[in-house]
Design a protein around this motif. Structure first.
Motif, short mmCIF file in Angstrom:
data_model
loop_
_atom_site.label_atom_id
_atom_site.label_comp_id
_atom_site.label_asym_id
_atom_site.label_seq_id
_atom_site.Cartn_x
_atom_site.Cartn_y
_atom_site.Cartn_z
N VAL A 231 0.84 -1.20 0.00
CA VAL A 231 0.00 0.00 0.00
C VAL A 231 0.87 1.25 0.00
CG1 VAL A 231 -1.63 1.36 1.36
CG2 VAL A 231 -2.03 -1.07 1.02
N LEU A 232 1.93 1.25 0.80
CA LEU A 232 2.84 2.41 0.85
C LEU A 232 3.47 2.67 -0.52
CD1 LEU A 232 4.17 4.57 2.60
CD2 LEU A 232 5.95 2.91 3.15
N ILE A 233 3.91 1.61 -1.18
CA ILE A 233 4.49 1.76 -2.52
C ILE A 233 3.43 2.29 -3.50
CG2 ILE A 233 5.44 0.47 -4.49
CD1 ILE A 233 6.78 -1.37 -2.36
N GLY A 234 2.21 1.76 -3.40
CA GLY A 234 1.12 2.22 -4.25
C GLY A 234 0.76 3.67 -4.02
N LEU A 235 0.72 4.07 -2.75
CA LEU A 235 0.42 5.47 -2.43
C LEU A 235 1.49 6.40 -2.99
CD1 LEU A 235 -0.79 5.17 1.27
CD2 LEU A 235 -2.17 5.91 -0.68
N ALA A 236 2.76 6.02 -2.81
CA ALA A 236 3.86 6.87 -3.30
C ALA A 236 3.83 6.98 -4.82
CB ALA A 236 5.20 6.31 -2.82
N GLY A 237 3.64 5.85 -5.50
CA GLY A 237 3.61 5.87 -6.96
C GLY A 237 2.43 6.66 -7.51
N THR A 238 1.28 6.49 -6.88
CA THR A 238 0.09 7.21 -7.34
C THR A 238 0.21 8.70 -7.04
OG1 THR A 238 -1.19 5.21 -6.90
CG2 THR A 238 -2.44 7.23 -7.26
N PHE A 239 0.83 9.04 -5.92
CA PHE A 239 1.09 10.45 -5.58
C PHE A 239 1.94 11.10 -6.68
CE2 PHE A 239 3.90 13.61 -3.68
CZ PHE A 239 2.99 14.48 -3.09
N VAL A 240 3.04 10.44 -7.03
CA VAL A 240 3.94 10.99 -8.05
C VAL A 240 3.22 11.07 -9.40
CG1 VAL A 240 6.05 10.56 -9.36
CG2 VAL A 240 6.05 10.28 -6.89
N ALA A 241 2.48 10.02 -9.76
CA ALA A 241 1.76 10.03 -11.04
C ALA A 241 0.72 11.16 -11.07
CB ALA A 241 1.08 8.69 -11.27
N GLY A 242 0.02 11.36 -9.97
CA GLY A 242 -0.96 12.44 -9.90
C GLY A 242 -0.31 13.80 -10.09
N LEU A 243 0.85 13.99 -9.47
CA LEU A 243 1.55 15.27 -9.63
C LEU A 243 2.07 15.45 -11.05
CD1 LEU A 243 3.50 15.64 -6.27
CD2 LEU A 243 1.25 16.52 -6.89
N LEU A 244 2.55 14.37 -11.67
CA LEU A 244 3.01 14.47 -13.05
C LEU A 244 1.87 14.78 -14.02
CD1 LEU A 244 5.59 11.55 -13.21
CD2 LEU A 244 6.07 14.00 -13.25
N LEU A 245 0.67 14.37 -13.66
CA LEU A 245 -0.51 14.67 -14.48
C LEU A 245 -1.09 16.06 -14.17
CD1 LEU A 245 -2.37 11.25 -14.23
CD2 LEU A 245 -1.23 12.18 -16.25
N HIS A 246 -0.47 16.77 -13.23
CA HIS A 246 -0.94 18.08 -12.77
C HIS A 246 -2.33 17.99 -12.15
CE1 HIS A 246 2.45 20.33 -14.38
NE2 HIS A 246 2.39 19.50 -15.40
N GLN A 247 -2.61 16.87 -11.51
CA GLN A 247 -3.86 16.66 -10.80
C GLN A 247 -3.52 16.67 -9.31
OE1 GLN A 247 -6.87 16.54 -12.40
NE2 GLN A 247 -5.63 16.98 -14.20
N TRP A 248 -3.39 17.87 -8.75
CA TRP A 248 -2.90 18.04 -7.38
C TRP A 248 -3.81 17.38 -6.36
CZ3 TRP A 248 1.49 19.32 -9.05
CH2 TRP A 248 1.64 20.23 -10.09
N TRP A 249 -5.10 17.30 -6.65
CA TRP A 249 -6.03 16.71 -5.69
C TRP A 249 -5.81 15.21 -5.53
CZ3 TRP A 249 -7.94 19.60 -2.21
CH2 TRP A 249 -8.20 20.94 -2.48
#
Length: 121
Positions: free
Chosen positions: A75-93
């Protein structure tokens, strides 16, 4: 003996945060002019949020310490990866939702792995 509902609150926070990230990613994927409409990156975040939601449900029902630790790491790895992907997509929320999910994971990690019974004399 099952855990009280309050002992599973961390997993529920993680579930709600994953579903919020899923909703935001779906909105960005479907809605025109978000900048990521129909992109593979937004679709990957949708799938990652779905996986996080499923893992949150599993975390709520698991009782074994080893299984919970292994799932918490995933879950921690998933949260970190999804956080980075969200920021790269410029979807801050999406990033905000993943940080909330991290708080839920930390709350869940503080939950006792089994119920302690008093010793009988």
């Amino acid at each position: 003996m099952s855990h009280s509902p309050s002992s599973k609150s961390g997993a529920m926070v993680l579930l709600v945060a994953s579903l919020a990230g899923l909703a935001i990613a779906l909105y960005a994927y479907i809605t025109p002019l978000t900048g990521v409409t129909g992109t593979l990156g937004a679709l990957a975040v949708i799938l990652a949020c779905l996986a996080l939601a499923l893992m949150a449900l599993l975390l709520a029902v698991l009782k074994g310490r080893g299984a919970r630790i292994a799932l918490s790491i995933l879950v921690l790895i998933g949260l970190a990866g999804t956080f980075v992907a969200g920021l790269l997509l410029h979807q801050w929320w999406i990033g905000v939702a993943m940080v909330v999910g991290l708080f839920g994971l930390i709350l869940d990690m503080r939950r006792p792995s089994r119920v302690q019974h008093p010793a009988h004399s």
